[in-house]
Design an enzyme around this catalytic site. Sequence first.
Site, PDB file in Angstrom:
ATOM      1  N   ASP A  87       0.821  -1.199   0.000  1.00 11.08           N
ATOM      2  CA  ASP A  87       0.000   0.000   0.000  1.00 11.08           C
ATOM      3  C   ASP A  87       0.863   1.261   0.000  1.00 11.08           C
ATOM      4  OD1 ASP A  87      -2.520   1.373   0.151  1.00 11.08           O
ATOM      5  OD2 ASP A  87      -2.111   1.773   2.257  1.00 11.08           O
ATOM      6  N   ASP A 108      -6.280   2.684  -4.867  1.00 10.29           N
ATOM      7  CA  ASP A 108      -5.556   2.521  -3.603  1.00 10.29           C
ATOM      8  C   ASP A 108      -6.488   2.684  -2.413  1.00 10.29           C
ATOM      9  OD1 ASP A 108      -4.074   3.232  -1.204  1.00 10.29           O
ATOM     10  OD2 ASP A 108      -2.306   3.355  -2.462  1.00 10.29           O
ATOM     11  N   HIS A 109      -7.190   3.812  -2.351  1.00  7.40           N
ATOM     12  CA  HIS A 109      -8.060   4.068  -1.207  1.00  7.40           C
ATOM     13  C   HIS A 109      -9.321   3.207  -1.242  1.00  7.40           C
ATOM     14  CE1 HIS A 109      -5.516   7.218   0.304  1.00  7.40           C
ATOM     15  NE2 HIS A 109      -5.530   7.835  -0.849  1.00  7.40           N
TER      16      HIS A 109
END
Length: 409
Positions: A87, A108-109
């Site tokens: 991450d 990603d989020h």
Amino acid sequence: MAHLKTYKYQSVDKSWISNHILRHYWNAAVKLLPMWLAPNMVTLLGFCCILFNVLLVHIFVPDLVGPAPSWLCYSFAAGLWLYSTMDNIDGKQARRTGTSSGLGELFDHGIDSLNCTLGSLLETVAMGLGPTKIGAFTALVPCLPMFFSTWETYHTHTLFLGAFNGPTEGLIIACSFMILSGYFDSEIWQHRAADYVGLDKYLGDMVFMDFWLPIVLGAFLFAHLPSCVINVYRARKQQNLPFWPVFLEWIPMIIYTASICAWCASPYSILLRENHLAIFCLTLSFVFGRLTTKIILHHLTRRPFPYFTVALIPLAVGGIMAWLPLFGFEPISARHERWYIYGYFVFAMGQYFVWAVRVINRICDVLDINCLTIKKKAIDGREKQAFVGKELKTKSNANGEVRGTKKEL
């Protein structure tokens, strides 16, 4: 969609551990990745470490109590650490390969949102909390800081990570608890704290687990939430916008949290009594993922704040359904509630994936990129850039002057 083409990711990380220790580890780790590996694939591989451990839970500790084998707790810690590593280096990989985009932040989020309930479910199992109220709290409480960080980012257009934050210090603590559970057994959390630290006069018969809920809630209510509110207030003031209307944007999270609390706390519900916490966490992973990812998408495209997602409706209905006797109705039968829980899972998963695929495909079309691979033109562009750099270097003389015609340069 035009805003996606000009979007630039901004973040502030004040963590001493991140800036002075882990930064060197992440910089070394990203160099191990091949240049053809897409950043979003790095993120997805990290999430697969969590999914693999969730599968192990269903195989080896289906009751969520255990105690889980030591090797399984170590696997939880390793999986969570690998997820965190991936991450943190996916953005570095994007810069290495020249493939940074708004889709990267969304992906990603979005994965982070899916992981909130699943990564914490591993913590529930490692600590032997099982399908209890404290177990459900442990599995679901990370959704609160994640939502408010996303809400903060929507208004400030910057991701703020404080001196003590969840993605760094919080994750280190979570991994440490998993390792301690593996070494000492999960029963360590039921031992009297005074037997280890003294202070019998103040601690009495309190066990380590008694400190868990107040510490976690206290950190959120008195550190994380005020920081988010202050940053949003400053951003709104700088833009000469009214501040108080932003609190209406908490409505989706209030409905989400209240519905979960109502459902889990009901003495008439089989949700915890028959150990459906794992499937409930999987369901809420998709519900919460949709809720926060919509906010991120509207942040990227500069659209009005999204107050609603349809996946909240079955959750609110479930919370009300669990308390039907209060309204003079017969409690719903165990069989029907069981069907409702699993039906909700199928609905939330289907709705999430249909929406996610449509959004990702649309963004990829607009930006002319792939989601999980790097387009050949991007690779060719990097190779051409490297070739030009090499040619210029060979044309330089000892004094550093570049030789060659204007056309060649």
